[in-house]
Motif scaffolding. Structure first.
Motif, mmCIF file in Angstrom:
data_model
loop_
_atom_site.group_PDB
_atom_site.id
_atom_site.type_symbol
_atom_site.label_atom_id
_atom_site.label_comp_id
_atom_site.label_asym_id
_atom_site.label_seq_id
_atom_site.Cartn_x
_atom_site.Cartn_y
_atom_site.Cartn_z
ATOM 1 N N LEU A 50 59.171 -64.123 42.353
ATOM 2 C CA LEU A 50 57.724 -64.283 42.445
ATOM 3 C C LEU A 50 56.985 -62.954 42.526
ATOM 4 C CD1 LEU A 50 57.509 -67.365 44.828
ATOM 5 C CD2 LEU A 50 57.543 -67.310 42.326
ATOM 6 N N ASP A 51 57.582 -61.969 43.216
ATOM 7 C CA ASP A 51 56.928 -60.658 43.313
ATOM 8 C C ASP A 51 56.763 -60.039 41.929
ATOM 9 O OD1 ASP A 51 56.724 -60.804 46.078
ATOM 10 O OD2 ASP A 51 58.583 -59.701 46.422
ATOM 11 N N GLY A 105 54.345 -62.103 39.714
ATOM 12 C CA GLY A 105 52.967 -61.874 40.124
ATOM 13 C C GLY A 105 52.441 -60.536 39.626
ATOM 14 N N VAL A 155 52.490 -68.859 40.598
ATOM 15 C CA VAL A 155 53.130 -67.884 41.489
ATOM 16 C C VAL A 155 52.495 -67.951 42.877
ATOM 17 C CG1 VAL A 155 53.439 -65.411 41.948
ATOM 18 C CG2 VAL A 155 53.869 -66.315 39.651
ATOM 19 N N ARG A 156 51.166 -67.910 42.913
ATOM 20 C CA ARG A 156 50.469 -67.921 44.206
ATOM 21 C C ARG A 156 50.739 -69.224 44.965
ATOM 22 N NH1 ARG A 156 51.035 -63.308 43.663
ATOM 23 N NH2 ARG A 156 49.435 -61.902 42.861
ATOM 24 N N ARG A 215 53.473 -71.085 44.770
ATOM 25 C CA ARG A 215 54.839 -71.026 45.300
ATOM 26 C C ARG A 215 54.950 -70.073 46.484
ATOM 27 N NH1 ARG A 215 58.892 -70.886 40.086
ATOM 28 N NH2 ARG A 215 58.284 -72.874 39.191
ATOM 29 N N GLU A 216 54.078 -69.058 46.508
ATOM 30 C CA GLU A 216 54.064 -68.120 47.631
ATOM 31 C C GLU A 216 53.334 -68.701 48.848
ATOM 32 O OE1 GLU A 216 53.982 -63.816 45.312
ATOM 33 O OE2 GLU A 216 52.077 -64.871 45.646
ATOM 34 N N ARG A 246 50.082 -69.201 48.880
ATOM 35 C CA ARG A 246 48.735 -68.623 48.861
ATOM 36 C C ARG A 246 47.835 -69.577 48.062
ATOM 37 N NH1 ARG A 246 50.519 -62.609 47.117
ATOM 38 N NH2 ARG A 246 48.273 -62.310 46.858
#
Length: 188
Positions: free
Chosen positions: A71-72, A75, A98-99, A101-102, A104
């Motif tokens: 993810l990093d 992103g 991505v956000r 899954r994080e 956010r």
């Protein structure tokens, strides 16, 4: 299904024009589809050496990183694409995924809404927006978004089921039951 067949053809074309970034991006995509992720990544990185900031190469690196649950990295790539090419609805959706899954979720909502502002009929943006709203417990907003998705594409079976689930969660059981039945009828 023919990605593996395209690889040697694209490599042959690159032998003639090694700096053709479009051909390299297509080779990277073909390699990824054929299952050779390291070689695909190498082609996209080669494109970036030839044309720094190339949005297709960065987007594909982001998609590959997302597929590997990095993810990093995903992103970072999608953020770079958004900064270079802010009109890409696909990129906003992927950055939103991505956000989400994080965890956010507010940032994810903003990404999905931006994608819909760029392309109001983008079904994946609407579906992901609804999913994020449901995750935040904002089911009435999710229901409204799902209704809009169905208004734009009434044949989207996934939306029918998701809307029925959201209605069930909001206590609108009669309408939820009707949608479940309609979904089953459409599947036959």
């Amino acid at each position: 299904g023919r990605a593996a067949e395209a690889v040697p053809v694209l490599r042959g074309a690159l032998a003639l024009q090694p700096e053709d970034t479009t051909c390299r991006v297509n080779l990277g995509r073909a390699l990824a589809l054929a299952g050779d992720v390291p070689a695909a990544r190498a082609e996209f990185e080669a494109v970036l050496r030839l044309a720094p900031g190339h949005p297709d190469a960065m987007f594909n690196l982001g998609v590959m990183s997302l597929g590997q649950d990095d993810l990093d990295d995903a992103g970072r790539w999608f953020e770079r694409v958004v900064s270079e090419s802010p009109g890409s609805a696909d990129t906003h959706v992927n950055l939103g995924i991505v956000r989400q899954r994080e965890g956010r979720l507010d940032e994810a909502l903003a990404c999905f809404r931006r994608a819909l502002a760029l392309d109001p009929g983008f079904a994946a943006a609407g579906a992901n927006l609804a999913a994020a709203l449901i995750a935040l417990g904002r089911n009435p907003e999710a229901v409204a978004q799902l209704r809009e998705n169905l208004r734009r594409n009434e044949n989207d079976g996934g939306t029918w089921g998701t809307l029925a689930d959201a209605l069930f969660q909001t206590g609108e059981l009669d309408e939820a039951a009707l949608l479940f039945l309609a979904k089953l009828h459409r599947q036959q």
